[in-house]
Design an enzyme around this catalytic site. Structure first.
Site, PDB file in Angstrom:
ATOM      1  N   SER A  36       0.806  -1.219   0.000  1.00 21.81           N
ATOM      2  CA  SER A  36       0.000   0.000   0.000  1.00 21.81           C
ATOM      3  C   SER A  36       0.837   1.267   0.000  1.00 21.81           C
ATOM      4  CB  SER A  36      -0.958   0.005   1.197  1.00 21.81           C
ATOM      5  OG  SER A  36      -0.259  -0.153   2.414  1.00 21.81           O
ATOM      6  N   ASP A  47       0.863  -1.661   7.376  1.00 21.68           N
ATOM      7  CA  ASP A  47       2.276  -2.024   7.493  1.00 21.68           C
ATOM      8  C   ASP A  47       3.073  -1.371   6.369  1.00 21.68           C
ATOM      9  OD1 ASP A  47       1.507  -3.739   9.525  1.00 21.68           O
ATOM     10  OD2 ASP A  47       1.553  -5.530   8.267  1.00 21.68           O
ATOM     11  N   GLU A  87       6.305  -5.265   8.029  1.00 25.20           N
ATOM     12  CA  GLU A  87       6.257  -6.664   7.639  1.00 25.20           C
ATOM     13  C   GLU A  87       7.429  -6.892   6.698  1.00 25.20           C
ATOM     14  OE1 GLU A  87       3.475  -9.989   5.381  1.00 25.20           O
ATOM     15  OE2 GLU A  87       2.522  -8.278   6.396  1.00 25.20           O
ATOM     16  N   ASP A 130       2.859 -18.677   0.219  1.00 22.68           N
ATOM     17  CA  ASP A 130       2.478 -17.277   0.037  1.00 22.68           C
ATOM     18  C   ASP A 130       3.592 -16.448  -0.598  1.00 22.68           C
ATOM     19  OD1 ASP A 130       0.328 -15.428   0.367  1.00 22.68           O
ATOM     20  OD2 ASP A 130       1.451 -14.450   1.968  1.00 22.68           O
ATOM     21  N   ASP A 176      -7.065 -17.986  10.987  1.00 21.13           N
ATOM     22  CA  ASP A 176      -6.788 -16.718  11.660  1.00 21.13           C
ATOM     23  C   ASP A 176      -8.007 -15.802  11.721  1.00 21.13           C
ATOM     24  OD1 ASP A 176      -4.136 -17.415  12.003  1.00 21.13           O
ATOM     25  OD2 ASP A 176      -3.460 -16.445  10.160  1.00 21.13           O
TER      26      ASP A 176
END
Length: 260
Positions: A36, A47, A87, A130, A176
């Protein structure tokens, strides 16, 4: 160096970049800002997403040093101000070039892992599907803070492996859901869009595109997550547990159906 962010975020990135350049953990080949902060959708709680690419796996001493650096600068509990949630994923280039599935991640840091690291654990080296999503995101839209453009250092991920990665991470993502409702729902929406189009976009943009195809209560629930992510409303999921699980199940089924 011209940084793509300003204010406190530029300060954090400059401190990290200087330290990584000086310490050279693993033999740094590149450091990339993505997500972002590059796409223009950085929110107050977002993050700063960073990919570190190295020549070799980090030693235990290097892992400890990098972890201490990130703990000091990341999030609300940062001891060095200003703080911004970080992150950070570290990859060994030879693990992903040439590309193969499933990929191996050398290290990951995120605020959700802070407590385990604070008790002395070190980020482990492990298989992580991922990484396919991360690499695709970095190759499509990132800014180098150290090293060359990402496309000169990394291989693209085949679309079939990208879709396979989405499928592989579904169980852990759904696990999660309770306690991380907003992030999980928006991540699922982005996965739906990616398996259908091959594009990886900002989470709120993915939700906007996916919303019209949903029925109720999923449309209302996902729109709440989208607006909360954008800072437009506060989100309290206490009274919506059933609706959240229904929405997550609907989106997960769309991800599975979109896998070729």
């Amino acid at each position: 160096m011209l940084l793509p962010v300003s204010g406190r975020d530029a300060v954090v990135l400059e401190l990290l970049t200087d330290r990584l350049s000086e310490d050279d953990p693993g033999g740094v080949l590149g450091l990339y800002l993505y997500g972002s902060s590059v796409s223009g959708g950085l929110r107050p709680d977002s993050d700063l997403d960073l990919l570190l690419v190295t020549r070799r796996s980090l030693s235990a001493v290097e892992r400890r040093g990098l972890l201490e650096l990130l703990l000091a600068h990341s999030g609300r509990r940062a001891t060095v101000r200003p703080g911004r949630p970080l992150e950070v994923t570290s990859l060994v280039r030879d693990d992903v070039v040439p590309w193969r599935h499933p990929p191996v991640r050398d290290l990951q840091y995120g605020e959700w892992l802070r407590d385990s690291f604070g008790s002395g654990a070190l980020p482990p080296r492990e298989v992580d599907p991922d990484v396919a999503v991360l690499l695709t995101t970095v190759l499509e839209h990132s800014r180098p803070l150290l090293g060359p453009e990402a496309a000169r250092l990394l291989d693209p991920v085949p679309p079939s492996d990208l879709r396979r990665a989405m499928h592989d991470v579904l169980p852990s993502l759904l696990g999660d859901l309770d306690g991380d409702e907003r992030n999980v729902l928006l991540t699922l929406a982005r996965m739906v869009l990616t398996v259908e189009t091959g594009r990886i976009v900002a989470k709120d943009e993915a939700a906007r595109v996916v919303l019209p195809g949903l029925g109720e209560p999923s449309r209302t629930v996902l729109d709440l997550a989208r607006r909360a992510y954008r800072g437009e409303v506060a989100d309290d999921w206490t009274a919506l547990r059933s609706e959240v699980r229904t929405t997550a199940a609907v989106l997960a089924q769309q991800v599975r159906a979109g896998r070729a």
